[in-house]
Design a protein around this motif. Structure first.
Motif: not given
Length: 258
Positions: A118-133
């Motif tokens: 909940n403390k980590v804001e990582d916009p680069v990791a959002a690319v992989q997160t959207f792959r999960t989505y």
């Protein structure tokens, strides 16, 4: 025999068209630089009808490198009463480190630990997160606008009880963010039944440069309605992250932190 220009055309990469194409482009664009800097702004609110809302805002500068993968965030949380509390976050070697307040002690844990996550804001990791989505479906591609940006988006547009949508990965993230607030309400005597909590809205957007795929921004917004004595307590969160350019430095833990 094909002409040289025709042969070159055949080898030229196709323009990205699908969400997956743009995620491929984004992954390459972000890895092409040693690191990036992002400006983060967030706010959250807890409101009970007829009472003064409890709000907090958050601003931070995030630096993120890809080789090695590491993250550093320095920011400040400001309460609705004007109280300020510094916050520092590192992610090094796959472990998260968090310090709240100038005199606070460092806490560390796996990135799977909700308290750390909940403390980590990582916009680069959002690319992989959207792959999960994307694997679950529901990712919408919003074509390039006049500024040459495309948007990938997931959303819950109409109110739904949490159990109805909690299997979606992006809803799981919102529920994880809300859990500490639900625990606080329970501690204050509110009989919170998560099965009766409503996710009234959710939108997560990844904004990319349509030509290069560079991550320009990432935003995550949601609201929950928590039943309480015939009324609803509303919990909202709104976080936005904007790319501020290339970062060429090195990220290392402060002395004495391990």
């Amino acid at each position: 025999m094909a002409s040289a220009s025709a042969a070159a055309s055949e080898k030229a990469p196709a323009s990205p068209e699908t969400p997956g194409d743009f995620l491929d482009l984004a992954e390459k664009a972000m890895a092409a630089q040693h690191g990036w800097t992002f400006a983060v702004r967030g706010k959250e609110g807890l409101t009970l009808q007829g009472q003064q809302p409890s709000n907090a805002s958050y601003t931070a500068t995030v630096r993120r490198t890809s080789d090695p993968e590491a993250l550093q965030s320095r920011g400040v949380v400001i309460s609705s009463k004007g109280q300020r509390k510094s916050e520092e976050v590192f992610v090094v070697g796959g472990t998260g480190y968090v310090k709240e307040g100038d005199t606070g002690t460092w806490k560390h844990g796996a990135l799977t630990d909700p308290v750390i996550a909940n403390k980590v804001e990582d916009p680069v990791a959002a690319v992989q997160t959207f792959r999960t989505y994307l694997k679950q479906g529901g990712v919408t591609l919003i074509k390039a606008d006049s500024h040459g940006k495309v948007r990938l988006q997931v959303r819950v547009a109409s109110p739904r009880k949490v159990p109805e949508v909690q299997d979606r990965a992006y809803v799981k993230s919102a529920v994880r963010e809300a859990e500490p607030v639900l625990d606080q309400l329970r501690g204050a005597g509110v009989a919170v039944d998560k099965s009766q909590v409503t996710l009234s809205r959710l939108t997560e957007t990844l904004t990319l440069d349509a030509r290069t795929g560079k991550v320009e921004a990432h935003a995550f917004r949601f609201a929950f309605l928590i039943p309480n004595g015939g009324q609803n307590i509303t919990y909202t969160q709104d976080v936005s992250e904007e790319n501020r350019g290339v970062f060429g430095g090195r990220i290392a833990l402060p002395p004495g932190v391990s």
